[in-house]
Design a protein around this motif. Structure first.
Motif, PDB file in Angstrom:
ATOM      1  N   MET A   1      21.469  39.220  43.846  1.00  0.00           N
ATOM      2  CA  MET A   1      21.532  38.881  42.442  1.00  0.00           C
ATOM      3  C   MET A   1      22.108  40.076  41.690  1.00  0.00           C
ATOM      4  SD  MET A   1      18.472  37.560  39.914  1.00  0.00           S
ATOM      5  CE  MET A   1      18.429  35.927  40.597  1.00  0.00           C
ATOM      6  N   THR A   2      23.085  39.818  40.860  1.00  0.00           N
ATOM      7  CA  THR A   2      23.718  40.883  40.090  1.00  0.00           C
ATOM      8  C   THR A   2      22.846  41.225  38.881  1.00  0.00           C
ATOM      9  OG1 THR A   2      24.939  39.401  38.627  1.00  0.00           O
ATOM     10  CG2 THR A   2      25.996  39.979  40.728  1.00  0.00           C
ATOM     11  N   PRO A   3      23.053  42.398  38.280  1.00  0.00           N
ATOM     12  CA  PRO A   3      22.307  42.738  37.067  1.00  0.00           C
ATOM     13  C   PRO A   3      22.507  41.703  35.952  1.00  0.00           C
ATOM     14  CG  PRO A   3      23.293  44.706  37.966  1.00  0.00           C
ATOM     15  CD  PRO A   3      23.836  43.551  38.768  1.00  0.00           C
ATOM     16  N   LYS A   4      23.700  41.162  35.842  1.00  0.00           N
ATOM     17  CA  LYS A   4      23.969  40.154  34.811  1.00  0.00           C
ATOM     18  C   LYS A   4      23.152  38.890  35.070  1.00  0.00           C
ATOM     19  CE  LYS A   4      27.653  37.516  32.629  1.00  0.00           C
ATOM     20  NZ  LYS A   4      29.063  37.197  32.569  1.00  0.00           N
ATOM     21  N   GLN A   5      23.067  38.469  36.329  1.00  0.00           N
ATOM     22  CA  GLN A   5      22.278  37.290  36.680  1.00  0.00           C
ATOM     23  C   GLN A   5      20.790  37.536  36.437  1.00  0.00           C
ATOM     24  OE1 GLN A   5      23.789  37.084  40.702  1.00  0.00           O
ATOM     25  NE2 GLN A   5      24.845  35.145  40.285  1.00  0.00           N
TER      26      GLN A   5
END
Length: 70
Positions: A1-5
């Motif tokens: 999971m990306t920081p944006k997600q």
């Protein structure tokens, strides 16, 4: 999971918790297993509302609990 997600999950869950709290309810069981993704609405949602309770009841319980600690 990306920081944006991850940020998107936090925003959606926070919004849901705020909606509950504005109605004087508290979830009492927030954990990853109770966060669900709705693909049709492209949103993360709070599930397992089995322990949701009215905050006024919690306040009374906490008052009684802290009285026993004195």
């Amino acid at each position: 999971m990306t920081p944006k997600q991850l940020f998107e999950v936090v925003v959606h869950v926070s919004t849901g918790l705020n909606a509950l709290h504005c109605r004087d309810f508290v979830h009492l069981d927030i954990k990853p297993d109770n966060i669900f993704f709705s693909g049709t609405q492209q949103a993360f949602k709070i599930g397992d509302l089995g322990l949701v309770t009215n905050m006024k009841g919690i306040t009374k319980y906490l008052w009684i609990f802290f009285q026993t600690l004195k």
